[in-house]
Design a protein around this motif. Structure first.
Motif, short mmCIF file in Angstrom:
data_model
loop_
_atom_site.label_atom_id
_atom_site.label_comp_id
_atom_site.label_asym_id
_atom_site.label_seq_id
_atom_site.Cartn_x
_atom_site.Cartn_y
_atom_site.Cartn_z
N ASN A 193 0.80 -0.99 -0.03
CA ASN A 193 0.07 -0.20 -0.27
C ASN A 193 0.76 1.14 -0.35
O ASN A 193 0.17 2.29 -0.15
N LYS A 194 1.90 1.29 -0.05
CA LYS A 194 2.81 2.64 -0.12
C LYS A 194 3.01 3.50 -1.48
O LYS A 194 2.65 2.73 -2.15
N ARG A 195 2.87 4.11 -1.52
CA ARG A 195 2.68 5.23 -2.58
C ARG A 195 4.31 5.84 -2.62
O ARG A 195 4.84 6.32 -1.89
N ASP B 290 6.50 8.85 -6.00
CA ASP B 290 6.17 9.48 -6.34
C ASP B 290 4.45 10.36 -7.21
O ASP B 290 3.92 10.57 -7.34
N ASP C 66 2.90 7.70 -7.82
CA ASP C 66 1.35 7.32 -8.02
C ASP C 66 0.66 8.18 -6.57
O ASP C 66 -0.40 8.14 -7.13
N LEU C 67 0.92 9.26 -6.32
CA LEU C 67 0.73 10.43 -5.85
C LEU C 67 0.30 11.74 -6.65
O LEU C 67 -0.90 12.13 -6.09
N GLU D 219 -3.24 10.16 -8.04
CA GLU D 219 -3.80 10.83 -7.21
C GLU D 219 -4.55 11.70 -7.25
O GLU D 219 -5.50 11.89 -7.29
N THR E 284 -3.99 2.60 -13.55
CA THR E 284 -5.00 1.83 -12.83
C THR E 284 -5.11 0.45 -12.28
O THR E 284 -4.18 -0.53 -11.74
N THR F 5 -1.55 -0.26 -10.38
CA THR F 5 -1.93 0.05 -9.37
C THR F 5 -1.89 -1.22 -8.84
O THR F 5 -2.07 -2.09 -7.25
N LYS G 240 4.48 -5.31 -9.59
CA LYS G 240 4.86 -3.83 -9.93
C LYS G 240 6.30 -3.48 -10.17
O LYS G 240 6.93 -2.90 -11.19
#
Length: 570
Positions: A285-287, A289, A291-292, A295, A330, A333, A340
């Protein structure tokens, strides 16, 4: 004996035979009528049928009965001929084929009366640029092994005629070195994408040439090009592989994000995003750069969905593009951390050649201006190594963007074509990489005043690259020029394409002994216009040229020393 001569001789023989028949029947009718009037018996009349013919050969009866009898004989002869013609379809001299070499009379309707206005294929055969008059496209397939003169005897002479704008693949940079300054002095804008010495290259940004009205399609095509042509083992994976499909979706997402989120998007920005990506096997679940960033884009899309009226047209376009990027991102993720990480590493390896400093600089902005070709006389040189294919994928992207940009310009012009015709001289076509949808594009070039000359060493090179689409590509080239090859596949293909003719063969037989004898006989057999082994042994100064709908030509190659490339008035 040719078909024309045989037909002429047969016609003369038929006329002479009809005259003799008419004369004989007239005289026989005269003799029978006279003998019958004198009361002779049937046997006596039968014995005297040819009496008048022998004793008075120059006498001709004009009596109506005799003329009717003679005319009736011609009618019967005509009916016999018609009956035989109805069930015996003869093509004398073409029983096994009609292939022959063409002459100047055959090519003349397709050439401009000013020879310097033709695309020249041989010393004597060329093709006018006026495709509406010739009803032939200007696409050409040039085949020749190493040292057969593909560059010296075709590309250089036609480039120096300076009839159109040009995009030229230039292995080793020799063409630009020899003729770049000459073309510039004749009013050409000269640009160069140098994939050998990147520091000497004009800059080329593929993302500048995305279709503004439908950028998502351009993004998908660029991704497909990169996936198909990037070097390394990953590029050889099946296109249906999970890993390749995952890389494709992720690359779509990153290119789309950069294109819609950045003011001056470029491929180095995409590469930087890959470098900022990460995945954790311990904490899935770690995000990171990227990924953010996605989002944050999701929040913008959500706000747009709640109240779209508060966004202007440009903002709407950007947000809809980011929504496309999010949909492509998506699936990535949803994978496990290890999966990944593997996808990120594999994609990074694909894009690694673009991390080279001079390559990044070349791709960061654009001054090569591909749209210039169709607006003013321009020559774009693509310098491409013929020994190292590391950066060949950039050549494929270059031509993909060139075609898309100028097709778009042509389709949005009042005339439906570019203002200045464009010829793409694609030397070492096998080293360019696979151009997406090339088999479809080449079939639509003609109406837009664009053409492609595909130059390869063998027929099998293209077959290996484009597989089932290769025959479609070659089929859309109305001109084929063969300069010589030792490749069996090429020679067999061309031999079949040239066709077969019918020849007369004499057979001699002789027997020995007490009553020895000899006989001679003639018969017709099928014979290829040129067999594969004859094509392999063609003289070094000869070539074979074919044009759709015209008999093939066995001609001399262009001699650069005597070639007229410029009219006196210019």
């Amino acid at each position: 004996m040719t078909r024309t001569r045989s037909t002429r001789d047969l016609t003369i023989f038929g006329i002479v035979f009809a005259i003799i028949l008419f004369w004989m029947v007239d005289k026989i009718s005269f003799q029978v009528r006279i003998d019958h009037a004198q009361g002779m018996s049937f046997d006596a009349i039968s014995n005297r049928l040819f009496t008048d013919i022998i004793s008075h050969p120059f006498h001709f009866s004009l009596y109506r009965t005799d003329l009717l009898a003679a005319t009736a004989s011609l009618v019967v002869l005509g009916l016999i001929v018609l009956y035989n013609a109805g069930w015996r379809r003869e093509r004398t001299g073409e029983e096994h084929g009609s292939a022959t070499w063409g002459t100047m009379k055959d090519i003349r309707p397709f050439m401009d009366h000013q020879s310097v206005n033709n695309i020249q294929f041989t010393q004597s055969e060329g093709l006018s640029l006026d495709t509406h008059r010739t009803q032939r496209n200007l696409n050409a397939f040039i085949i020749g092994g190493s040292g057969t003169g593909k560059t010296r005897a075709f590309i250089m002479p036609n480039l120096r005629r300076a009839l159109t704008s040009y995009a030229v693949t230039d292995p080793k940079g020799e063409i630009m070195r020899d003729y770049g300054m000459e073309l510039a002095s004749r009013g050409y804008q000269v640009r160069c994408l140098n994939l050998i010495d990147f520091a000497q290259s004009n800059h080329f940004n593929p993302m500048k040439y995305f279709n503004r009205q439908d950028p998502e399609v351009s993004i998908l095509r660029l991704t497909e090009n990169l996936i198909n042509n990037t070097s390394g083992a990953a590029a050889k994976e099946s296109s249906d592989s999970f890993w390749v499909s995952s890389e494709r979706a992720l690359l779509n997402a990153l290119i789309a994000f950069v294109y819609f989120a950045e003011e001056h998007p470029s491929l180095p920005m995409v590469i930087d995003l890959v470098g900022r990506m990460g995945a954790s096997e311990q904490d899935e679940n770690k995000r990171f750069d990227v990924d953010l960033m996605f989002e944050s884009a999701k929040h913008m899309v959500a706000a747009f969905m709640k109240d779209p009226d508060q966004f202007d047209d440009e903002a709407t376009r950007i947000i809809q593009g980011l929504e496309f990027a999010i949909k492509e991102y998506t699936p990535f993720t949803q994978g496990a951390g290890e999966t990944k990480k593997s996808i990120i590493i594999s994609l990074g390896n694909r894009l690694a050649p673009m991390q080279v400093g001079h390559v990044r600089a070349m791709l960061s902005d654009d001054d090569i201006d591909l749209g210039r070709l169709g607006k003013e006389k321009t020559v774009l040189f693509l310098e491409l190594s013929d020994t190292d294919r590391t950066f060949s994928f950039l050549a494929s992207i270059f031509y993909q963007c060139l075609f898309e940009e100028n097709i778009y310009i042509a389709d949005h012009s009042p005339e439906g074509h570019v203002q200045v015709p464009i010829q793409c001289l694609l030397d070492e076509f096998a080293n360019i990489g696979k151009i997406p949808d090339f088999e479809q594009r080449i079939s639509t070039f003609r109406s837009r005043w664009i053409s492609a000359c595909i130059v390869m060493q063998s027929y099998s090179q293209g077959k290996a690259m484009y597989k089932e689409h290769w025959d479609t590509i070659v089929g859309n080239c109305d001109s084929i020029l063969y300069l010589g090859s030792n490749d069996n596949t090429t020679n067999e293909w061309l031999s079949k394409r040239l066709g077969s003719g019918t020849i007369d063969v004499r057979e001699d037989s002789q027997s020995y002994g007490m009553s020895g004898s000899s006989t001679k006989s003639w018969h017709k057999v099928k014979r290829e216009l040129m067999t594969p082994d004859e094509l392999a042994l063609i003289n070094s100064d000869e070539c074979v040229y074919t044009l759709r709908g015209v008999r093939p030509f066995l001609s001399k190659k262009i001699d650069p020393a005597t070639f007229v490339y410029e009219s006196k008035r210019s």
